[in-house]
Design a protein around this motif. Structure first.
Motif, PDB file in Angstrom:
ATOM      1  N   VAL A   1      -3.644  -4.708   2.255  1.00  0.00           N
ATOM      2  CA  VAL A   1      -2.217  -4.648   1.945  1.00  0.00           C
ATOM      3  C   VAL A   1      -1.407  -5.270   3.081  1.00  0.00           C
ATOM      4  O   VAL A   1      -1.829  -5.291   4.237  1.00  0.00           O
TER       5      VAL A   1
ATOM      6  N   GLY B   1       0.849  -1.186   0.000  1.00  0.00           N
ATOM      7  CA  GLY B   1       0.000   0.000   0.000  1.00  0.00           C
ATOM      8  C   GLY B   1       0.882   1.232   0.000  1.00  0.00           C
ATOM      9  O   GLY B   1       1.900   1.273   0.702  1.00  0.00           O
TER      10      GLY B   1
ATOM     11  N   ILE C   1       3.140  -1.015   4.135  1.00  0.00           N
ATOM     12  CA  ILE C   1       2.808   0.331   3.674  1.00  0.00           C
ATOM     13  C   ILE C   1       4.057   1.177   3.510  1.00  0.00           C
ATOM     14  O   ILE C   1       4.910   1.239   4.396  1.00  0.00           O
ATOM     15  N   THR C   2       4.132   1.837   2.356  1.00  0.00           N
ATOM     16  CA  THR C   2       5.196   2.791   2.084  1.00  0.00           C
ATOM     17  C   THR C   2       4.561   4.134   1.711  1.00  0.00           C
ATOM     18  O   THR C   2       3.357   4.331   1.913  1.00  0.00           O
TER      19      THR C   2
ATOM     20  N   GLN D   1      -3.355   5.224  -1.845  1.00  0.00           N
ATOM     21  CA  GLN D   1      -4.306   5.982  -1.048  1.00  0.00           C
ATOM     22  C   GLN D   1      -3.763   7.393  -0.860  1.00  0.00           C
ATOM     23  O   GLN D   1      -2.701   7.578  -0.255  1.00  0.00           O
TER      24      GLN D   1
ATOM     25  N   GLY E   1      -3.734   5.249   6.190  1.00  0.00           N
ATOM     26  CA  GLY E   1      -3.056   3.985   6.442  1.00  0.00           C
ATOM     27  C   GLY E   1      -4.014   2.893   6.863  1.00  0.00           C
ATOM     28  O   GLY E   1      -3.913   1.742   6.413  1.00  0.00           O
TER      29      GLY E   1
ATOM     30  N   LEU F   1       1.022   5.379   0.461  1.00  0.00           N
ATOM     31  CA  LEU F   1       0.429   6.652   0.880  1.00  0.00           C
ATOM     32  C   LEU F   1       0.942   7.754  -0.034  1.00  0.00           C
ATOM     33  O   LEU F   1       2.158   7.964  -0.155  1.00  0.00           O
TER      34      LEU F   1
ATOM     35  N   VAL G   1       5.747  -1.015   8.126  1.00  0.00           N
ATOM     36  CA  VAL G   1       5.678   0.329   7.551  1.00  0.00           C
ATOM     37  C   VAL G   1       7.095   0.771   7.189  1.00  0.00           C
ATOM     38  O   VAL G   1       8.001   0.694   8.017  1.00  0.00           O
TER      39      VAL G   1
ATOM     40  N   LEU H   1      -5.835   1.478   3.887  1.00  0.00           N
ATOM     41  CA  LEU H   1      -5.015   0.525   3.136  1.00  0.00           C
ATOM     42  C   LEU H   1      -4.968  -0.835   3.825  1.00  0.00           C
ATOM     43  O   LEU H   1      -5.067  -1.875   3.176  1.00  0.00           O
ATOM     44  N   VAL H   2      -4.816  -0.826   5.158  1.00  0.00           N
ATOM     45  CA  VAL H   2      -4.776  -2.081   5.906  1.00  0.00           C
ATOM     46  C   VAL H   2      -6.107  -2.818   5.766  1.00  0.00           C
ATOM     47  O   VAL H   2      -6.146  -4.037   5.561  1.00  0.00           O
TER      48      VAL H   2
END
Length: 243
Positions: A78, A17, A81-82, A45, A70, A19, A103, A73-74
């Motif tokens: 995903v 995911g 997350i980046t 996102q 975030g 950001l 993350v 996305l979770v």
């Protein structure tokens, strides 16, 4: 084998995911913001209202909308997350402590690993979006030791990059930006022979990594090398071959 649906999730198969800042810039292949950059599906996102300028201002009021994005996305499934700006390092601890997946917000997280591959006196050359905002505090946020030798160069003074990434005029010329970033890399290596690896901080610079490498003949790390590395840990493949 029985497969169960996850409540609230309506699509599947996206490991990473991302950001995204709320920007007005075209993202070409190779850019973190272009889905064709990856050999696997990703999910984006946007953090509404979180502009590049607010990030540079270290606007702490944006922490809540970042966390909200975030969590979305979770919820969508995903596995990690980046983000799309290396300066997101300033939020690394808060986001990692809140979300229930790995993350890795900043490309700068690769610095300790890269440093460990070099001789003690050798340097990592970092090409960043805006050198005036590249501060030691940013590195401290992600646990980068101040003893790691670095050579920092920014794209601030490069007209075509600045107009596209900072002024957000809505257009860019990849050929001209490639010339600009290659010139920065060549100047860096020529002025400091101890630079043995280059790390691209900015998420818009990976499209030019191959050209940079051709010009300076050094290993090039960037956001995409990091994202692919994390994906490979999240989604292991069975090996096939012969003996």
């Amino acid at each position: 084998m029985i497969i169960r649906a996850k409540k609230g999730q309506v699509s599947y198969g996206e490991s990473i995911g991302i950001l995204m800042l709320d920007t007005f810039t075209p993202f070409i292949p190779g850019d973190v913001g272009n889905a064709t950059t990856y050999p696997f599906p990703v999910r984006y996102q946007t953090v509404k209202g979180f502009t590049f300028e607010k990030l540079l201002q270290k606007d702490r009021t944006m922490l809540t909308p970042i966390l909200e994005a975030g969590h979305i996305l979770v919820k969508e499934g995903v596995k990690a997350i980046t983000a799309d700006c290396g300066y997101m390092a300033m939020f690394q601890d808060e986001i990692a402590n809140e979300l229930q997946v790995p993350v890795f917000l900043s490309s700068l997280l690769q610095i300790p690993f890269i440093s460990a591959t070099l001789a003690q006196e050798e340097k990592i050359g970092i090409i960043c979006s805006k050198a005036s905002n590249f501060e030691i505090e940013l590195l401290q946020k992600i646990g980068v030791s101040p003893t790691i030798p670095l050579c920092i160069r920014g794209m601030d003074e490069k007209e075509n990059f600045r107009k596209a990434a900072h002024d957000e005029i809505g257009i860019l010329d990849p050929d001209k930006i490639e010339e600009e970033v290659v010139s920065v890399a060549k100047e860096m290596v020529q002025s400091d022979p101890l630079v043995k690896v280059i790390l691209l901080e900015c998420s818009s610079l990976p499209p030019y990594a191959a050209a940079i490498q051709k010009a300076v003949q050094l290993p090039i790390f960037d956001y995409v090398t990091m994202i692919k590395y994390v994906h490979s840990a999240l989604v292991q493949k069975r090996y096939t071959g012969y003996m």
